[in-house]
Design an enzyme around this catalytic site. Sequence first.
Site, short mmCIF file in Angstrom:
data_model
loop_
_atom_site.label_atom_id
_atom_site.label_comp_id
_atom_site.label_asym_id
_atom_site.label_seq_id
_atom_site.Cartn_x
_atom_site.Cartn_y
_atom_site.Cartn_z
N HIS A 23 0.81 -1.22 0.00
CA HIS A 23 0.00 0.00 0.00
C HIS A 23 0.85 1.27 0.00
CE1 HIS A 23 0.52 -0.28 4.48
NE2 HIS A 23 0.59 1.03 4.36
N ASP A 76 0.07 -7.68 1.36
CA ASP A 76 0.56 -6.31 1.51
C ASP A 76 2.09 -6.25 1.50
OD1 ASP A 76 0.31 -3.60 1.65
OD2 ASP A 76 -0.08 -3.52 3.80
N SER A 127 4.89 2.40 7.83
CA SER A 127 4.49 1.25 7.02
C SER A 127 5.65 0.75 6.17
CB SER A 127 3.31 1.62 6.12
OG SER A 127 2.17 1.92 6.88
#
Length: 436
Positions: free
Chosen positions: A199, A235, A313
């Site tokens: 993402h 992911d 992230s």
Amino acid sequence: TTQRARDARLSSARRSRLNLFVARAAQSPHTWQHMTMRLSAATRSLSSILAASLARDARAFSAVPILRARAANRSRPLASTRSGGARSVSDFTTSELKRLLSERGIDFRDCLEKSELVERLQSALRGDQPSDSSALAALGEGERSVVQLFQRVSPSVAFIQTSTVRAAGPLSLRGEVVPQGSGSGFVWDDEGHVVTNYHVIQQAQKATVTGLGTGDAASMALFDATLVGAEPEKDIAVLKVRAPKSVLRPITVGSSSELLVGQSVFAIGNPFGLDHTLTQGIVSAVGREVQGVAGRPIKGCVQTDAAINPGNSGGPLLDAKGRLVGVNTAIYSPSGASAGIGFAIPVDTVRRIVNQLIRYGRMLRPSMGISVADDQMTRGLADRLGKPLEGVLVMEAPPNTPGGEAGLVGCMRKGGQLYLGDLITEVSWSRRESNL
């Protein structure tokens, strides 16, 4: 400087007196001989003063190379000079004091006055001021291990910035690069592969990587990244940069299968664009399920209370030995900031996915190539038939698929009637009760 000014004033006064002597001698020729004797005495005095001043300047200039020699050899006293003169620490200029402190690794940024610099240097000469290595040794064992962990692992953490290209205006054909976001990543191997979350680069048309290495000029360079492969359901994405070997520090990969609740963990990333930020916490839980960006749950995630914020992230989650145990991917927070509930993809899953993405560019999954009925449809058909259908009902089994080649038959409609296909009740001698 004060002595030189005093000598200059005395020389000026003596020159004025000499001029007066000459003027009087011109008016009174009888006193010329007396004036000449006084002039000779004044000239000798001035010559002696100039000679003393030149000698003092020569000693000052000769002290400069000696001072440099003292900076290279700290074991010798700074105040002595080769010509036999003496120069105390307080006689040094501010620039010289700062240079000497810098060469000894002493921090002087809190010194506002020259006297403070002098005191700091004198303390260093006496051995009272700790250097960087001794400052580390002065820490407790726990603090020292955390500092060393960060120093060892932070060169492997990457700062990823993404951007898109859009038209400059409604009628313009010229495109402009627009920053989109930022995230974290880490070096996987010495070939330039960088692992991050999918993402982070999902909507990006361009990605750049910086912050690799130990902080030298090469490590602060900006490297363009290309996409090697991605697995949206987990992911995970793999980028590749063409960076020198000197800045590529592959991270040490651990295992997530033996993580225990209460174990210390550390997160390094770039929250809110603040690069190389370290946070500490514990493993709050294991085996959590997190909704992935592809809409399917990611199972087996590690829950931690280490502060994870937007920008973390894709960054590494480390154990106390600095080994990778997870990839930070999500947080639970009503406000969008860290609330002490963060999640990381376990490294055992990451290792399997990353190796396939590097080798094949995509994930390879075993598949039977068939489509099956969902549980609700199976229960409806069972009600209509009046008998239970315990198993997985095959709806389609194309002939060019492994399932079709194995002889499985799907459901068919003929003449408005539905003919049921095969019902899979066991797989590898394991009984199946539902389509899960």
